[in-house]
Design an enzyme around this catalytic site. Structure first.
Site, PDB file in Angstrom:
ATOM      1  N   ARG A 137       9.523   0.833  -7.868  1.00 45.48           N
ATOM      2  CA  ARG A 137       9.365   2.217  -8.304  1.00 45.48           C
ATOM      3  C   ARG A 137       9.078   2.303  -9.802  1.00 45.48           C
ATOM      4  O   ARG A 137       8.285   3.108 -10.248  1.00 45.48           O
ATOM      5  CB  ARG A 137      10.634   3.009  -7.994  1.00 45.48           C
ATOM      6  CG  ARG A 137      10.750   4.285  -8.807  1.00 45.48           C
ATOM      7  CD  ARG A 137      11.384   5.447  -8.125  1.00 45.48           C
ATOM      8  NE  ARG A 137      12.337   5.118  -7.109  1.00 45.48           N
ATOM      9  CZ  ARG A 137      12.150   5.294  -5.806  1.00 45.48           C
ATOM     10  NH1 ARG A 137      11.007   5.792  -5.385  1.00 45.48           N
ATOM     11  NH2 ARG A 137      13.084   4.984  -4.947  1.00 45.48           N
ATOM     12  N   TYR A 138       9.771   1.494 -10.583  1.00 44.70           N
ATOM     13  CA  TYR A 138       9.599   1.501 -12.035  1.00 44.70           C
ATOM     14  C   TYR A 138       8.715   0.314 -12.406  1.00 44.70           C
ATOM     15  O   TYR A 138       8.898  -0.776 -11.865  1.00 44.70           O
ATOM     16  CB  TYR A 138      10.957   1.352 -12.728  1.00 44.70           C
ATOM     17  CG  TYR A 138      11.987   2.389 -12.338  1.00 44.70           C
ATOM     18  CD1 TYR A 138      11.953   3.670 -12.876  1.00 44.70           C
ATOM     19  CD2 TYR A 138      13.007   2.090 -11.438  1.00 44.70           C
ATOM     20  CE1 TYR A 138      12.907   4.611 -12.533  1.00 44.70           C
ATOM     21  CE2 TYR A 138      13.969   3.017 -11.092  1.00 44.70           C
ATOM     22  CZ  TYR A 138      13.915   4.284 -11.638  1.00 44.70           C
ATOM     23  OH  TYR A 138      14.880   5.209 -11.302  1.00 44.70           O
ATOM     24  N   ARG A 141      10.559  -3.209 -13.347  1.00 45.95           N
ATOM     25  CA  ARG A 141      11.659  -3.813 -12.596  1.00 45.95           C
ATOM     26  C   ARG A 141      11.510  -3.535 -11.112  1.00 45.95           C
ATOM     27  O   ARG A 141      10.882  -2.551 -10.717  1.00 45.95           O
ATOM     28  CB  ARG A 141      13.009  -3.332 -13.112  1.00 45.95           C
ATOM     29  CG  ARG A 141      13.199  -1.842 -13.190  1.00 45.95           C
ATOM     30  CD  ARG A 141      14.175  -1.544 -14.336  1.00 45.95           C
ATOM     31  NE  ARG A 141      14.664  -0.172 -14.343  1.00 45.95           N
ATOM     32  CZ  ARG A 141      13.974   0.837 -14.869  1.00 45.95           C
ATOM     33  NH1 ARG A 141      12.759   0.654 -15.370  1.00 45.95           N
ATOM     34  NH2 ARG A 141      14.496   2.050 -14.877  1.00 45.95           N
ATOM     35  N   CYS A 150      26.348  -6.123   5.002  1.00 47.85           N
ATOM     36  CA  CYS A 150      27.323  -5.890   3.940  1.00 47.85           C
ATOM     37  C   CYS A 150      28.694  -6.316   4.467  1.00 47.85           C
ATOM     38  O   CYS A 150      28.876  -6.463   5.670  1.00 47.85           O
ATOM     39  CB  CYS A 150      27.387  -4.407   3.582  1.00 47.85           C
ATOM     40  SG  CYS A 150      25.820  -3.780   2.980  1.00 47.85           S
ATOM     41  N   CYS A 154      29.531   1.525   4.079  1.00 48.24           N
ATOM     42  CA  CYS A 154      29.916   2.792   3.464  1.00 48.24           C
ATOM     43  C   CYS A 154      29.257   3.905   4.256  1.00 48.24           C
ATOM     44  O   CYS A 154      28.047   3.875   4.497  1.00 48.24           O
ATOM     45  CB  CYS A 154      29.437   2.829   2.020  1.00 48.24           C
ATOM     46  SG  CYS A 154      29.863   1.341   1.115  1.00 48.24           S
ATOM     47  N   CYS A 157      26.036   5.487   2.910  1.00 47.41           N
ATOM     48  CA  CYS A 157      25.058   4.537   2.352  1.00 47.41           C
ATOM     49  C   CYS A 157      23.647   5.101   2.378  1.00 47.41           C
ATOM     50  O   CYS A 157      23.159   5.565   3.410  1.00 47.41           O
ATOM     51  CB  CYS A 157      25.090   3.233   3.134  1.00 47.41           C
ATOM     52  SG  CYS A 157      23.843   2.072   2.526  1.00 47.41           S
ATOM     53  N   ARG A 159      21.065   3.470   2.262  1.00 47.92           N
ATOM     54  CA  ARG A 159      20.210   2.591   3.092  1.00 47.92           C
ATOM     55  C   ARG A 159      20.760   2.438   4.500  1.00 47.92           C
ATOM     56  O   ARG A 159      20.557   1.413   5.148  1.00 47.92           O
ATOM     57  CB  ARG A 159      20.071   1.221   2.427  1.00 47.92           C
ATOM     58  CG  ARG A 159      18.932   1.210   1.447  1.00 47.92           C
ATOM     59  CD  ARG A 159      18.713  -0.091   0.727  1.00 47.92           C
ATOM     60  NE  ARG A 159      18.387   0.290  -0.636  1.00 47.92           N
ATOM     61  CZ  ARG A 159      19.007  -0.157  -1.713  1.00 47.92           C
ATOM     62  NH1 ARG A 159      19.941  -1.072  -1.612  1.00 47.92           N
ATOM     63  NH2 ARG A 159      18.660   0.304  -2.896  1.00 47.92           N
ATOM     64  N   ASP A 318      23.378  10.900  -2.299  1.00 48.66           N
ATOM     65  CA  ASP A 318      22.033  11.131  -1.779  1.00 48.66           C
ATOM     66  C   ASP A 318      22.081  11.995  -0.518  1.00 48.66           C
ATOM     67  O   ASP A 318      23.097  12.065   0.162  1.00 48.66           O
ATOM     68  CB  ASP A 318      21.367   9.795  -1.448  1.00 48.66           C
ATOM     69  CG  ASP A 318      21.024   9.002  -2.703  1.00 48.66           C
ATOM     70  OD1 ASP A 318      20.704   9.636  -3.731  1.00 48.66           O
ATOM     71  OD2 ASP A 318      21.083   7.760  -2.656  1.00 48.66           O
ATOM     72  N   ASP A 355      19.496  10.580  -7.826  1.00 49.43           N
ATOM     73  CA  ASP A 355      18.317   9.836  -7.397  1.00 49.43           C
ATOM     74  C   ASP A 355      17.428  10.882  -6.730  1.00 49.43           C
ATOM     75  O   ASP A 355      17.778  11.417  -5.670  1.00 49.43           O
ATOM     76  CB  ASP A 355      18.716   8.703  -6.447  1.00 49.43           C
ATOM     77  CG  ASP A 355      17.930   7.433  -6.733  1.00 49.43           C
ATOM     78  OD1 ASP A 355      16.724   7.550  -7.053  1.00 49.43           O
ATOM     79  OD2 ASP A 355      18.515   6.336  -6.636  1.00 49.43           O
ATOM     80  N   LYS A 362      15.924   7.698 -10.678  1.00 44.57           N
ATOM     81  CA  LYS A 362      17.184   8.245 -11.177  1.00 44.57           C
ATOM     82  C   LYS A 362      16.928   9.240 -12.309  1.00 44.57           C
ATOM     83  O   LYS A 362      16.264   8.910 -13.278  1.00 44.57           O
ATOM     84  CB  LYS A 362      18.068   7.114 -11.682  1.00 44.57           C
ATOM     85  CG  LYS A 362      18.450   6.115 -10.596  1.00 44.57           C
ATOM     86  CD  LYS A 362      19.164   4.919 -11.203  1.00 44.57           C
ATOM     87  CE  LYS A 362      19.485   3.872 -10.162  1.00 44.57           C
ATOM     88  NZ  LYS A 362      18.269   3.205  -9.632  1.00 44.57           N
TER      89      LYS A 362
HETATM   90  C1  LIG Z   1      18.256   1.973  -9.329  1.00 42.05           C
HETATM   91  C2  LIG Z   1      16.995   1.283  -9.162  1.00 42.05           C
HETATM   92  C3  LIG Z   1      16.550   0.358 -10.111  1.00 42.05           C
HETATM   93  C4  LIG Z   1      17.335   0.027 -11.367  1.00 42.05           C
HETATM   94  O1  LIG Z   1      17.414   1.119 -12.208  1.00 42.05           O
HETATM   95  P1  LIG Z   1      18.172   0.983 -13.621  1.00 42.05           P
HETATM   96  O2  LIG Z   1      18.209   2.371 -14.159  1.00 42.05           O
HETATM   97  O3  LIG Z   1      17.362   0.042 -14.449  1.00 42.05           O
HETATM   98  O4  LIG Z   1      19.526   0.422 -13.338  1.00 42.05           O
HETATM   99  C5  LIG Z   1      15.349  -0.238  -9.902  1.00 42.05           C
HETATM  100  N1  LIG Z   1      14.587   0.048  -8.821  1.00 42.05           N
HETATM  101  C6  LIG Z   1      14.982   0.938  -7.898  1.00 42.05           C
HETATM  102  C7  LIG Z   1      14.109   1.226  -6.762  1.00 42.05           C
HETATM  103  C8  LIG Z   1      16.204   1.586  -8.035  1.00 42.05           C
HETATM  104  O5  LIG Z   1      16.598   2.460  -7.112  1.00 42.05           O
HETATM  105  S1  SF4 Z   2      26.458   1.369  -0.191  1.00 41.61           S
HETATM  106 FE1  SF4 Z   2      25.269   0.593   1.558  1.00 41.61          FE
HETATM  107  S2  SF4 Z   2      24.343  -1.286   0.789  1.00 41.61           S
HETATM  108 FE2  SF4 Z   2      26.050  -0.792  -0.597  1.00 41.61          FE
HETATM  109  S3  SF4 Z   2      27.824  -1.895   0.243  1.00 41.61           S
HETATM  110 FE3  SF4 Z   2      27.866   0.167   1.081  1.00 41.61          FE
HETATM  111  S4  SF4 Z   2      26.818  -0.039   3.054  1.00 41.61           S
HETATM  112 FE4  SF4 Z   2      26.273  -1.825   1.848  1.00 41.61          FE
END
Ligand SMILES: *Cc1c(COP(=O)(O)O)cnc(C)c1O
Ligand code: SF4
Length: 412
Positions: A137-138, A141, A150, A154, A157, A159, A318, A355, A362
């Site tokens: 996304r960025y 990184r 996991c 959670c 979550c 995801r 989220d 997010d 973010k």
């Molecule tokens: C959170 C996240 C990051 C890291 O973001 P930082 O602000 O640098 O901690 C990188 N990629 C994705 C897709 C994210 O959701």
């Molecule tokens: S938030 Fe989602 S990915 Fe993170 S530990 Fe919990 S279940 Fe696993």
């Protein structure tokens, strides 16, 4: 006007007492598993094998199991699995239906109620994925999804569409393809391993992956986002720390939401990582009836510093499908932030972020401290609500001569 939490907390003896008790470190101990040997108990693989995953186990272990939870445990099989390591299960107050630990990991029937604005992929990760298992996304990184497993799941979550595979997402990361994309994309300098939980990999597998990433010339920075130090502190072995320290600069972001999760076992694991030179951060999710209170958050962030962990982010929950019962308002989040900044160590204050739904990344959200920016001054307020002025023109240029209508601020 902002409320002064320092005084309100100090004024309320019940809050004060709660705060003090939350800040104490206790061992989770063996609890319901008192017959297990120390060797087994301290073995992370034993903890994983013996996770609480079935309704029958819940019925034995939780005398206060509610109808919502019973239904939740059944529904979990096709949505997001239930799995709780015995160590973490012992943190649940079995007498308290609203236990903040319990709400995070024990499924509830409400998870099947989905509002129209809720999503299965609220951060739009799948649409920012150049190859399976990477979210780019960025520009500089990338998020590297290592596994869909996991230690525990959670209930909020972001995801949950993929983790645990209960919903049949069938995530099979192809490390070679993921690594190849990173090798070919020069703009990436930071790789964040997440999932699922990267620390569920064996030391050897993780070492292989980290060394492949370290070998890429443009990769400067590695980090691991993991909830294992909280769910399964037994995993933070001396051998793991010895291995991780070969890949510096490597940071680890943990995920603690409630001060009771910071046990003596967790503190010892975090100490081992910090001693291996790994800078530690924490990411919390703001959750209703878990940590949506200034007293709890303040105890959490102060306790994190005592474990040498710097609070990094606190996330607005989220819009994940079925999470309404765990979400709290942005207004409440801002109130909590307001009661941290200035009221405690600056290092203890995380950045509150949303997010952006749909995939904007973010976005920081902050209480308003700049009250106005007039033609010759910026009017600000401090943590106590006192007003101050900073002389400056509206276009940002400093004032040359001291304006006559601005009083000297008092610093007494
Ligand atoms: C959170 C996240 C990051 C890291 O973001 P930082 O602000 O640098 O901690 C990188 N990629 C994705 C897709 C994210 O959701
Ligand atoms: S938030 Fe989602 S990915 Fe993170 S530990 Fe919990 S279940 Fe696993």
């Amino acid at each position: 006007m902002p409320q002064d939490s320092a005084s309100s907390m100090a004024d309320d003896p019940a809050d004060r007492q709660l705060f003090e008790s939350l800040k104490e470190f206790h061992p989770a101990g063996k609890g319901c598993w008192s017959g297990v040997s120390d060797a087994d108990w301290n073995d992370w693989r034993w903890q994983l094998k013996n996770r609480v995953t079935r309704l029958e186990q819940l019925e034995k272990l939780l005398p206060t199991l509610t109808a919502e939870e019973r239904a939740g445990a059944i529904l979990a099989r096709s949505k997001l699995a239930m799995a709780v390591p015995p160590y973490y299960f012992n943190l649940i107050d079995s007498a308290d239906e609203n236990c903040p630990i319990r709400r995070q990991v024990i499924p509830r029937a409400e998870e099947t109620t989905t509002a129209p604005w809720e999503m299965s992929d609220p951060c739009g990760e799948d649409s920012h994925s150049p190859v399976p298992g990477l979210v780019h996304r960025y520009p500089d990184r990338v998020l590297f999804l290592v596994t869909d497993r996991c230690a525990a799941y959670c209930r909020y979550c972001t995801r949950s569409r993929m983790v645990s595979n209960a919903a049949g997402y069938d995530f099979h990361p192809e490390f070679e393809r993921q690594i190849e994309y990173i090798e070919q994309t020069n703009s990436i300098r930071d790789v964040l391993l997440s999932g699922g939980d990267a620390l569920l990999l064996s030391d050897d597998k993780l070492e292989y992956l980290l060394s492949r990433l370290r070998a890429i010339k443009h990769i400067e920075f590695l980090r691991i986002g993991t909830r294992i130090p909280i769910f399964l502190p037994q995993r933070i072995t001396p051998a793991l720390c010895e291995m991780l320290k070969k890949f510096h600069p490597l940071f680890v972001s943990i995920h603690a939401n409630h001060p009771r999760e910071l046990t003596t076992e967790v503190r010892a694991g975090l100490e081992r990582m910090a001693d291996a030179g790994i800078p530690l951060g924490n990411q919390s999710v703001l959750l209703k009836h878990v940590n949506d209170s200034p007293v709890i958050m303040k105890a959490l962030v102060q306790k994190l510093l005592m474990c040498r962990v710097r609070p990094y982010y606190v996330y607005q929950c989220d819009l994940i499908a079925g999470s309404a019962h765990l979400r709290t308002s942005v207004r409440r989040g801002l109130e909590i932030m307001e009661q941290l900044r200035g009221h405690t160590t600056g290092y203890a204050v995380p950045q509150y972020v949303i997010d952006a739904p749909g995939g904007g990344g973010k976005v920081p959200v902050n209480p308003q401290y700049v009250l106005s920016h007039n033609h010759d001054r910026v009017v600000i307020r401090n943590f106590e609500g006192k007003i101050f002025e900073y002389p400056e023109k509206a276009d940002g240029t400093p004032l040359c001569a001291a304006p006559t209508d601005i009083e000297e601020p008092e610093f007494a």
